[in-house]
Design a protein around this motif. Structure first.
Motif, PDB file in Angstrom:
ATOM      1  N   THR A  17       0.819  -1.202   0.000  1.00 55.64           N
ATOM      2  CA  THR A  17       0.000   0.000   0.000  1.00 55.64           C
ATOM      3  C   THR A  17       0.849   1.246   0.000  1.00 55.64           C
ATOM      4  OG1 THR A  17      -0.094  -0.031   2.401  1.00 55.64           O
ATOM      5  CG2 THR A  17      -1.887  -1.132   1.227  1.00 55.64           C
ATOM      6  N   ASN A  67      -7.171   3.907  -8.917  1.00 53.24           N
ATOM      7  CA  ASN A  67      -6.432   3.418  -7.756  1.00 53.24           C
ATOM      8  C   ASN A  67      -7.363   3.502  -6.556  1.00 53.24           C
ATOM      9  OD1 ASN A  67      -4.826   3.085  -5.466  1.00 53.24           O
ATOM     10  ND2 ASN A  67      -3.037   3.992  -6.452  1.00 53.24           N
ATOM     11  N   GLU A  68      -7.814   2.358  -6.089  1.00 57.15           N
ATOM     12  CA  GLU A  68      -8.771   2.301  -4.982  1.00 57.15           C
ATOM     13  C   GLU A  68      -8.184   2.881  -3.697  1.00 57.15           C
ATOM     14  OE1 GLU A  68     -12.332   1.810  -3.118  1.00 57.15           O
ATOM     15  OE2 GLU A  68     -11.948   1.611  -5.252  1.00 57.15           O
ATOM     16  N   HIS A  69      -6.863   2.822  -3.523  1.00 58.53           N
ATOM     17  CA  HIS A  69      -6.234   3.375  -2.312  1.00 58.53           C
ATOM     18  C   HIS A  69      -6.277   4.896  -2.303  1.00 58.53           C
ATOM     19  CE1 HIS A  69      -5.038  -0.473  -0.850  1.00 58.53           C
ATOM     20  NE2 HIS A  69      -4.146  -0.694  -1.794  1.00 58.53           N
ATOM     21  N   THR A  70      -5.959   5.511  -3.431  1.00 56.87           N
ATOM     22  CA  THR A  70      -5.933   6.977  -3.492  1.00 56.87           C
ATOM     23  C   THR A  70      -7.267   7.560  -3.936  1.00 56.87           C
ATOM     24  OG1 THR A  70      -5.131   6.998  -5.781  1.00 56.87           O
ATOM     25  CG2 THR A  70      -3.454   6.988  -4.017  1.00 56.87           C
ATOM     26  N   GLU A  74      -5.437   7.278 -12.381  1.00 59.62           N
ATOM     27  CA  GLU A  74      -4.007   7.449 -12.611  1.00 59.62           C
ATOM     28  C   GLU A  74      -3.674   6.902 -13.996  1.00 59.62           C
ATOM     29  OE1 GLU A  74      -2.754   6.908  -7.907  1.00 59.62           O
ATOM     30  OE2 GLU A  74      -2.385   5.267  -9.306  1.00 59.62           O
ATOM     31  N   VAL A 151       1.865  -2.522 -12.912  1.00 63.60           N
ATOM     32  CA  VAL A 151       0.483  -2.060 -12.824  1.00 63.60           C
ATOM     33  C   VAL A 151      -0.386  -2.965 -13.690  1.00 63.60           C
ATOM     34  CG1 VAL A 151      -1.082  -0.132 -13.303  1.00 63.60           C
ATOM     35  CG2 VAL A 151       1.233   0.328 -12.462  1.00 63.60           C
ATOM     36  N   LYS A 157      -8.480  -3.561  -7.464  1.00 67.02           N
ATOM     37  CA  LYS A 157      -7.713  -2.929  -6.388  1.00 67.02           C
ATOM     38  C   LYS A 157      -6.234  -3.093  -6.719  1.00 67.02           C
ATOM     39  CE  LYS A 157     -11.107  -3.850  -2.817  1.00 67.02           C
ATOM     40  NZ  LYS A 157     -11.351  -4.507  -1.530  1.00 67.02           N
ATOM     41  N   PRO A 158      -5.398  -2.172  -6.272  1.00 69.04           N
ATOM     42  CA  PRO A 158      -3.966  -2.243  -6.628  1.00 69.04           C
ATOM     43  C   PRO A 158      -3.150  -3.184  -5.757  1.00 69.04           C
ATOM     44  CG  PRO A 158      -4.406  -0.241  -5.397  1.00 69.04           C
ATOM     45  CD  PRO A 158      -5.734  -0.916  -5.603  1.00 69.04           C
ATOM     46  N   TRP A 161      -0.268  -4.635  -7.645  1.00 72.13           N
ATOM     47  CA  TRP A 161       0.678  -3.702  -8.238  1.00 72.13           C
ATOM     48  C   TRP A 161       1.932  -3.757  -7.367  1.00 72.13           C
ATOM     49  CZ3 TRP A 161      -2.502   1.396  -9.210  1.00 72.13           C
ATOM     50  CH2 TRP A 161      -3.608   1.098 -10.014  1.00 72.13           C
TER      51      TRP A 161
END
Length: 174
Positions: A17, A67-70, A74, A151, A157-158, A161
């Motif tokens: 992450t 990007n599910e985290h941010t 992207e 990527v 979800k990343p 990555w």
């Protein structure tokens, strides 16, 4: 087989992450990693070390992903992983079709975070997603993600990555 899958899922259970400062309330921590500067690619036990410049000189692909985290869109540019593997010893054709179905690859970052892909997941003739070895995001260097990042446009979800990508090894289950 069930034991193998259970072991693999427990090993890969923690996703790589973004740093806590970028994650806000989500707060996923990870160890600081050395920035990636080259890629060791191993196909059929033959290892080739590729510089960022060598990767950038190859045909490039641009993918836009969420990007599910941010929680942001992207855009990454880099080499299609299938093209890279074809150039260095694993072309997909009638001769390698059966081998492809029994092969997988391990992609690892400098922080020792690693993920697993079946060969069919990275081959455009077999899978809708595009997996690239990215050298830029939104037209800029990758920054804290090193000079290389794996990527996958097909993952929601990343978690597969790989930031600071420094090694890809192709293996066979035969």
């Amino acid at each position: 087989m069930a034991l193998s899958l259970a072991t693999m899922s427990s090993v890969g259970a923690s996703a790589q992450t973004a740093p806590k400062t970028e994650m806000g309330a989500m707060g996923h921590d990870h160890a600081p990693a050395a920035l990636s500067t080259s890629l060791m690619l191993t196909v059929d036990r033959k290892t080739t070390t590729l510089s960022v410049a060598e990767l950038q000189s190859m045909p490039q692909k641009t993918v836009t992903v969420h990007n599910e985290h941010t929680k942001a869109e992207e855009t990454y540019t880099g080499v299609l992983l299938g093209d890279l593997l074809a150039k260095y010893g694993f072309p997909v054709d009638k001769m390698t079709q059966r081998k492809m179905l029994r092969s997988y690859l391990v992609a690892e970052g400098t922080d020792k975070y690693w993920v697993l892909y079946s060969m069919t997941e990275i081959e455009g003739s077999e899978h809708n997603g595009e997996v690239i070895v990215a050298t830029s995001m939104d037209g800029k260097l990758l920054g804290a993600d090193g000079q290389l990042k794996l990527v996958d446009s097909g993952d929601r979800k990343p978690q597969r990555w790989v930031r600071n990508l420094n090694a890809i090894t192709v293996k066979s289950a035969e």
